[in-house]
Design a protein around this motif. Structure first.
Motif, PDB file in Angstrom:
ATOM      1  N   ASP A  90      19.700  41.724  58.986  1.00 15.07           N
ATOM      2  CA  ASP A  90      19.447  43.143  59.260  1.00 15.07           C
ATOM      3  C   ASP A  90      19.983  44.032  58.147  1.00 15.07           C
ATOM      4  O   ASP A  90      19.346  45.015  57.754  1.00 15.07           O
ATOM      5  CB  ASP A  90      20.037  43.545  60.610  1.00 15.07           C
ATOM      6  CG  ASP A  90      21.528  43.257  60.721  1.00 15.07           C
ATOM      7  OD1 ASP A  90      22.009  42.307  60.062  1.00 15.07           O
ATOM      8  OD2 ASP A  90      22.211  43.983  61.463  1.00 15.07           O
ATOM      9  N   VAL A  91      21.138  43.676  57.614  1.00 14.61           N
ATOM     10  CA  VAL A  91      21.713  44.432  56.498  1.00 14.61           C
ATOM     11  C   VAL A  91      20.800  44.341  55.279  1.00 14.61           C
ATOM     12  O   VAL A  91      20.540  45.340  54.591  1.00 14.61           O
ATOM     13  CB  VAL A  91      23.123  43.921  56.154  1.00 14.61           C
ATOM     14  CG1 VAL A  91      23.709  44.704  54.979  1.00 14.61           C
ATOM     15  CG2 VAL A  91      24.045  44.006  57.369  1.00 14.61           C
ATOM     16  N   MET A  92      20.282  43.138  55.029  1.00 15.89           N
ATOM     17  CA  MET A  92      19.385  42.918  53.896  1.00 15.89           C
ATOM     18  C   MET A  92      18.116  43.763  54.032  1.00 15.89           C
ATOM     19  O   MET A  92      17.694  44.449  53.088  1.00 15.89           O
ATOM     20  CB  MET A  92      19.023  41.429  53.812  1.00 15.89           C
ATOM     21  CG  MET A  92      18.295  41.021  52.548  1.00 15.89           C
ATOM     22  SD  MET A  92      17.957  39.234  52.533  1.00 15.89           S
ATOM     23  CE  MET A  92      19.621  38.562  52.537  1.00 15.89           C
ATOM     24  N   VAL A  93      17.521  43.723  55.223  1.00 16.32           N
ATOM     25  CA  VAL A  93      16.316  44.515  55.482  1.00 16.32           C
ATOM     26  C   VAL A  93      16.606  45.997  55.300  1.00 16.32           C
ATOM     27  O   VAL A  93      15.865  46.723  54.625  1.00 16.32           O
ATOM     28  CB  VAL A  93      15.784  44.238  56.905  1.00 16.32           C
ATOM     29  CG1 VAL A  93      14.740  45.290  57.300  1.00 16.32           C
ATOM     30  CG2 VAL A  93      15.191  42.844  56.986  1.00 16.32           C
ATOM     31  N   ASN A  94      17.700  46.457  55.879  1.00 14.87           N
ATOM     32  CA  ASN A  94      18.017  47.883  55.835  1.00 14.87           C
ATOM     33  C   ASN A  94      18.299  48.374  54.417  1.00 14.87           C
ATOM     34  O   ASN A  94      17.958  49.511  54.063  1.00 14.87           O
ATOM     35  CB  ASN A  94      19.198  48.191  56.758  1.00 14.87           C
ATOM     36  CG  ASN A  94      18.856  47.988  58.219  1.00 14.87           C
ATOM     37  OD1 ASN A  94      17.696  48.067  58.607  1.00 14.87           O
ATOM     38  ND2 ASN A  94      19.852  47.709  59.041  1.00 14.87           N
ATOM     39  N   GLU A  95      18.922  47.536  53.607  1.00 12.65           N
ATOM     40  CA  GLU A  95      19.189  47.913  52.218  1.00 12.65           C
ATOM     41  C   GLU A  95      17.886  48.019  51.423  1.00 12.65           C
ATOM     42  O   GLU A  95      17.732  48.914  50.580  1.00 12.65           O
ATOM     43  CB  GLU A  95      20.133  46.905  51.563  1.00 12.65           C
ATOM     44  CG  GLU A  95      21.570  46.999  52.025  1.00 12.65           C
ATOM     45  CD  GLU A  95      22.206  48.342  51.666  1.00 12.65           C
ATOM     46  OE1 GLU A  95      21.941  48.859  50.561  1.00 12.65           O
ATOM     47  OE2 GLU A  95      22.963  48.873  52.502  1.00 12.65           O
ATOM     48  N   VAL A  97      14.854  48.626  52.758  1.00 14.89           N
ATOM     49  CA  VAL A  97      14.141  49.793  53.295  1.00 14.89           C
ATOM     50  C   VAL A  97      14.739  51.082  52.727  1.00 14.89           C
ATOM     51  O   VAL A  97      14.006  52.030  52.400  1.00 14.89           O
ATOM     52  CB  VAL A  97      14.204  49.792  54.839  1.00 14.89           C
ATOM     53  CG1 VAL A  97      13.775  51.143  55.414  1.00 14.89           C
ATOM     54  CG2 VAL A  97      13.324  48.677  55.395  1.00 14.89           C
ATOM     55  N   LYS A  98      16.063  51.126  52.585  1.00 18.06           N
ATOM     56  CA  LYS A  98      16.732  52.297  52.017  1.00 18.06           C
ATOM     57  C   LYS A  98      16.209  52.578  50.611  1.00 18.06           C
ATOM     58  O   LYS A  98      16.154  53.747  50.178  1.00 18.06           O
ATOM     59  CB  LYS A  98      18.243  52.046  51.975  1.00 18.06           C
ATOM     60  CG  LYS A  98      19.074  53.246  51.585  1.00 18.06           C
ATOM     61  CD  LYS A  98      20.533  52.873  51.421  1.00 18.06           C
ATOM     62  CE  LYS A  98      21.109  52.295  52.712  1.00 18.06           C
ATOM     63  NZ  LYS A  98      22.555  51.963  52.551  1.00 18.06           N
ATOM     64  N   ARG A  99      15.810  51.523  49.908  1.00 14.90           N
ATOM     65  CA  ARG A  99      15.258  51.654  48.555  1.00 14.90           C
ATOM     66  C   ARG A  99      13.739  51.841  48.574  1.00 14.90           C
ATOM     67  O   ARG A  99      13.084  51.751  47.552  1.00 14.90           O
ATOM     68  CB  ARG A  99      15.647  50.430  47.731  1.00 14.90           C
ATOM     69  CG  ARG A  99      17.145  50.394  47.407  1.00 14.90           C
ATOM     70  CD  ARG A  99      17.623  49.016  47.011  1.00 14.90           C
ATOM     71  NE  ARG A  99      19.014  49.038  46.563  1.00 14.90           N
ATOM     72  CZ  ARG A  99      20.071  49.098  47.382  1.00 14.90           C
ATOM     73  NH1 ARG A  99      19.887  49.154  48.698  1.00 14.90           N
ATOM     74  NH2 ARG A  99      21.293  49.101  46.888  1.00 14.90           N
ATOM     75  N   LYS A 100      13.199  52.069  49.771  1.00 15.39           N
ATOM     76  CA  LYS A 100      11.767  52.307  49.981  1.00 15.39           C
ATOM     77  C   LYS A 100      10.891  51.156  49.518  1.00 15.39           C
ATOM     78  O   LYS A 100       9.799  51.345  48.978  1.00 15.39           O
ATOM     79  CB  LYS A 100      11.345  53.624  49.310  1.00 15.39           C
ATOM     80  CG  LYS A 100      12.034  54.845  49.926  1.00 15.39           C
ATOM     81  CD  LYS A 100      11.509  56.148  49.355  1.00 15.39           C
ATOM     82  CE  LYS A 100      12.172  57.335  50.050  1.00 15.39           C
ATOM     83  NZ  LYS A 100      11.685  58.632  49.525  1.00 15.39           N
ATOM     84  N   PRO A 125       8.448  53.099  58.653  1.00 16.90           N
ATOM     85  CA  PRO A 125       7.146  52.852  58.028  1.00 16.90           C
ATOM     86  C   PRO A 125       7.231  51.835  56.898  1.00 16.90           C
ATOM     87  O   PRO A 125       6.205  51.338  56.433  1.00 16.90           O
ATOM     88  CB  PRO A 125       6.735  54.237  57.505  1.00 16.90           C
ATOM     89  CG  PRO A 125       7.998  55.019  57.425  1.00 16.90           C
ATOM     90  CD  PRO A 125       8.864  54.504  58.526  1.00 16.90           C
ATOM     91  N   TYR A 126       8.461  51.509  56.475  1.00 19.07           N
ATOM     92  CA  TYR A 126       8.648  50.521  55.404  1.00 19.07           C
ATOM     93  C   TYR A 126       8.936  49.113  55.933  1.00 19.07           C
ATOM     94  O   TYR A 126       9.115  48.197  55.138  1.00 19.07           O
ATOM     95  CB  TYR A 126       9.809  50.949  54.495  1.00 19.07           C
ATOM     96  CG  TYR A 126       9.528  52.204  53.703  1.00 19.07           C
ATOM     97  CD1 TYR A 126       8.782  52.156  52.530  1.00 19.07           C
ATOM     98  CD2 TYR A 126       9.989  53.439  54.149  1.00 19.07           C
ATOM     99  CE1 TYR A 126       8.514  53.302  51.799  1.00 19.07           C
ATOM    100  CE2 TYR A 126       9.727  54.593  53.435  1.00 19.07           C
ATOM    101  CZ  TYR A 126       8.986  54.523  52.264  1.00 19.07           C
ATOM    102  OH  TYR A 126       8.706  55.666  51.555  1.00 19.07           O
ATOM    103  N   PHE A 127       8.973  48.955  57.249  1.00 20.27           N
ATOM    104  CA  PHE A 127       9.413  47.671  57.797  1.00 20.27           C
ATOM    105  C   PHE A 127       8.442  47.149  58.845  1.00 20.27           C
ATOM    106  O   PHE A 127       8.027  47.870  59.750  1.00 20.27           O
ATOM    107  CB  PHE A 127      10.807  47.847  58.422  1.00 20.27           C
ATOM    108  CG  PHE A 127      11.355  46.615  59.085  1.00 20.27           C
ATOM    109  CD1 PHE A 127      11.248  45.366  58.481  1.00 20.27           C
ATOM    110  CD2 PHE A 127      11.990  46.696  60.315  1.00 20.27           C
ATOM    111  CE1 PHE A 127      11.762  44.232  59.099  1.00 20.27           C
ATOM    112  CE2 PHE A 127      12.515  45.574  60.936  1.00 20.27           C
ATOM    113  CZ  PHE A 127      12.394  44.332  60.321  1.00 20.27           C
TER     114      PHE A 127
END
Length: 337
Positions: A90-95, A97-100, A125-127
């Protein structure tokens, strides 16, 4: 609309910028494998054949994000193994997504509901979740060598959609499939489960896969998909592919592989030349691009490539062909709009 408008515009701009900069080779999407371990033993997959010391490893989040930032790809497909076995997925995905970055988390879905409270995923919208579904109940459970997995995958899709997530599916087809089995599962996913989009691919013969007898050849692939796509099915289904790739699957056009378009990064490094073949690894993306003899691969060049029509090699070719033609670009907008 299989591909959201925002994402389509972003990818179009990315491709245009590569052309303006006269870059000959660039990544469209990265196959990121932060682990090889899996909770299933699918007959057509060779990933879990790695030694136990490798299967125990988990890629640090910083390493995964660093690799994606290095290559600059706008999209990431996180696979494995089973990504939900990674304690910081989840941390990997969120990081990312944070970078679009547009992130697809590929999972067999067995652990979605069981481990949901351990993770902090949020709709974006990025995930997208990408759930593995190879057929209806009997065929899918046979493919993954475990009963009950199909039912859990369907339950997970509904669970995720209820929580507001975008859900796609990926389906791999073998020579045991018929046009009707393909129609049946895609009708089910499209009409009954109503996933947002679907990805499909003929199976590739992994060298270490336990089952080596059920991979499709080129002629078989073309005949299978031409029949499955007939009667308007192809236009009705929400397929997450360019029209030219679908043309390729059913034999209307032929292409050479563009292996560098979807590079693979794993615990072992950047995989040469693609996600499906392992002819060594490099530490950096630039080393992968500059030191790989790309001209040595493809049908008629390397025997291992002769029966491959997989998405990871030929979708980039189709996308580039679409961008290079006004007619095909307008067609893609019309068919995917």
């Amino acid at each position: 609309m299989p591909i959201p408008l925002r994402q389509g515009a972003r990818i179009g701009w990315y491709l245009f910028s590569q052309k303006v900069r006269r870059r000959e080779k660039f990544p469209l999407i990265v196959e990121l494998e932060p682990l090889f371990a899996c909770n299933l033993k699918c007959n057509g997959c060779g990933k879990i054949q790695h030694p136990h010391e490798i299967l125990r490893q988990r890629m640090p989040v910083e390493q995964a994000v660093g690799a994606i930032e290095e290559c600059g790809a706008p999209m990431v497909s996180i696979a494995g193994g089973e990504p939900l076995m990674h304690p910081q997925i989840d941390v990997m995905v969120n990081e990312l997504v944070k970078r679009k970055k547009y992130v697809y988390l590929c999972t067999n879905a067995e652990l979605v509901r069981k481990r949901w409270d351990k993770f902090e995923f949020a709709p974006s919208p990025y995930f997208s979740f990408a759930i593995h579904v190879d057929g209806l109940r009997e065929r899918h459970d046979e493919s993954v060598a475990k009963e009950g997995v199909f039912d859990e995958a369907v339950a997970a899709i509904r669970f995720l959609k209820d929580k507001g997530f975008r859900v796609t599916t990926n389906s791999t087809f073998f020579n045991t499939d018929t046009p009707q089995t393909i129609v049946d599962v895609l009708n089910f996913l499209n009409d009954e489960v109503q996933v947002d989009s679907m990805m499909i691919s003929p199976a590739y013969a992994y060298e270490k896969a336990p089952d080596q007898d059920h991979f499709l050849g080129v002629t078989e692939t073309r005949e299978l998909f031409a029949k499955a796509f007939s009667g308007g099915n192809r236009k009705r289904w929400r397929l997450n592919h360019s029209p030219l790739f679908l043309d390729f699957l059913e034999g209307k056009v032929d292409y050479q592989c563009t292996a560098w378009g979807i590079p693979s990064y794993s615990l072992l490094g950047w995989q040469r030349p693609c996600y499906l073949m392992a002819d060594g690894y490099t530490k950096t993306y630039r080393e992968l691009i500059d030191t790989t003899d790309w001209a040595a691969y493809g049908r008629g060049k390397d025997a291992r490539c002769n029966n491959c029509m997989a998405h990871c090699g030929y979708e980039p070719t189709a996308v580039l062909a679409t961008m290079g033609s006004l007619r095909e670009g307008l067609r893609a907008l019309r068919e995917q709009g």
